[in-house]
Design a protein around this motif. Structure first.
Motif, PDB file in Angstrom:
ATOM      1  N   ILE A 233       0.835  -1.198   0.000  1.00 25.31           N
ATOM      2  CA  ILE A 233       0.000   0.000   0.000  1.00 25.31           C
ATOM      3  C   ILE A 233       0.868   1.246   0.000  1.00 25.31           C
ATOM      4  CG2 ILE A 233      -1.721   1.315   1.298  1.00 25.31           C
ATOM      5  CD1 ILE A 233      -2.791  -1.153  -0.147  1.00 25.31           C
ATOM      6  N   GLN A 236       1.904   1.757  -3.501  1.00 23.89           N
ATOM      7  CA  GLN A 236       0.804   2.271  -4.309  1.00 23.89           C
ATOM      8  C   GLN A 236       0.540   3.748  -4.011  1.00 23.89           C
ATOM      9  OE1 GLN A 236      -2.838   0.065  -4.937  1.00 23.89           O
ATOM     10  NE2 GLN A 236      -1.876  -1.827  -4.208  1.00 23.89           N
ATOM     11  N   PHE A 253      -7.937   3.524   0.822  1.00 25.58           N
ATOM     12  CA  PHE A 253      -7.813   2.144   0.373  1.00 25.58           C
ATOM     13  C   PHE A 253      -8.847   1.290   1.101  1.00 25.58           C
ATOM     14  CE2 PHE A 253      -3.648   3.961  -0.459  1.00 25.58           C
ATOM     15  CZ  PHE A 253      -3.312   3.420  -1.691  1.00 25.58           C
ATOM     16  N   TRP A 261      -6.733  -5.003  -2.026  1.00 29.14           N
ATOM     17  CA  TRP A 261      -7.188  -3.648  -1.732  1.00 29.14           C
ATOM     18  C   TRP A 261      -7.654  -2.944  -2.994  1.00 29.14           C
ATOM     19  CZ3 TRP A 261      -6.875  -1.617   3.302  1.00 29.14           C
ATOM     20  CH2 TRP A 261      -6.146  -2.383   4.219  1.00 29.14           C
TER      21      TRP A 261
END
Length: 295
Positions: A233, A236, A253, A261
């Motif tokens: 994450i 990202q 998210f 996710w």
């Protein structure tokens, strides 16, 4: 900009009663002079060098402008506001976030289009201009969809539609109001999402949980707790901010319940009141230090 002996002068485009303006003013003590500016008072005078003011002169007087609100307005008003910020940027004023990035991020459709093209996993979304086309989309995405305004934040104007009869009434009303109809397939989730706040190379995470509402916005009663950001994450989040050209952003998210996710949206004017308390971090101070360091 050239070196300055005085304290930097930072304008904050914020509402009159803004908690965030007061928080930035507190954090700036001894580092910068912080003054509130009103979006509704923005104006430009052209005839030679352009002069932009908002009750007080900004051009040549302010070193930076932080955008802390994006009030509703007509298309012309929104376009002019972004154009005025772009003009200030051309004059050497540091604008946070950059105007072009703001234009992308305040538009949910454009944001999602860019993120999807960049390979991010986003909810299946249809954007229509007539109620008939929206009903066709509902048949494809239903029986439960989320309808959102293209412009807006903090959960305002979002509703969940779970029947064809309600969908028909909602879509007809939106078309009559001249609205674009933006609907997403509802994603079942375990009652929480992950908000990641990114400020240049720093990021913080909090879990927003709600037992009584499918929405996890703090303004709708959700609770906030600090949450470690999974490495995938974090990667990202960095790539999403880079794709949109943002300096500071709130990224939402949503877990899919199977270890994956979805990236729901990116907020270019992110709140930090709940996150500061949950994570015990002074976001206002971090933002002021960043801005002063860039001037």
């Amino acid at each position: 900009m050239s070196s300055i002996s005085r304290l930097p002068r930072i304008g904050v485009l914020a509402n009159e009663d803004s908690w965030y303006f007061r928080d930035l003013q507190r954090a700036a003590a001894g580092l910068a002079e912080v003054e509130r500016l009103d979006f509704g008072a923005l104006r430009s005078q052209i005839g030679g060098s352009e002069c932009i003011d908002a009750g007080v002169k900004i051009s040549g007087q302010f070193d930076a402008v932080i955008v802390r609100t994006m009030p509703p307005g007509s298309l012309e008003q929104v376009v002019f506001r972004m154009d005025a910020l772009a003009a200030l940027q051309r004059q050497g004023v540091l604008v946070v976030n950059p105007p072009r990035s703001m234009e992308m991020a305040i538009d949910k459709y454009l944001t999602l289009s860019i993120l999807a093209e960049a390979g991010f996993r986003v909810p299946e979304t249809h954007v229509c201009q007539t109620w008939q086309e929206a009903m066709q989309s509902y048949e494809m995405l239903g029986p439960s969809v989320v309808v959102k305004p293209i412009f807006g934040g903090e959960g305002r104007g979002i509703m969940r539609v779970e029947s064809a009869d309600l969908a028909h009434r909602v879509f007809k009303t939106l078309q009559q109001l001249g609205q674009v109809i933006y609907l997403q397939k509802f994603i079942s989730h375990p009652g929480y999402d992950l908000r990641v706040l990114v400020l240049e190379n720093q990021m913080w995470g909090m879990r927003r949980s709600s037992q009584d509402d499918w929405r996890t916005n703090l303004s709708h009663g959700a609770t906030a707790t600090p949450e470690p950001i999974p490495p995938e994450i974090a990667d990202q989040a960095r790539r999403a901010v880079e794709a949109l050209g943002l300096v500071i952003a709130g990224l939402d998210f949503l877990p899919d319940g199977e270890g994956g996710w979805y990236l729901l949206e990116a907020n270019a004017v992110p709140g930090w009141k709940g996150l500061s308390a949950a994570c015990d971090v002074d976001i206002a101070a971090e933002l002021i230090r960043f801005v002063v360091g860039r001037i």
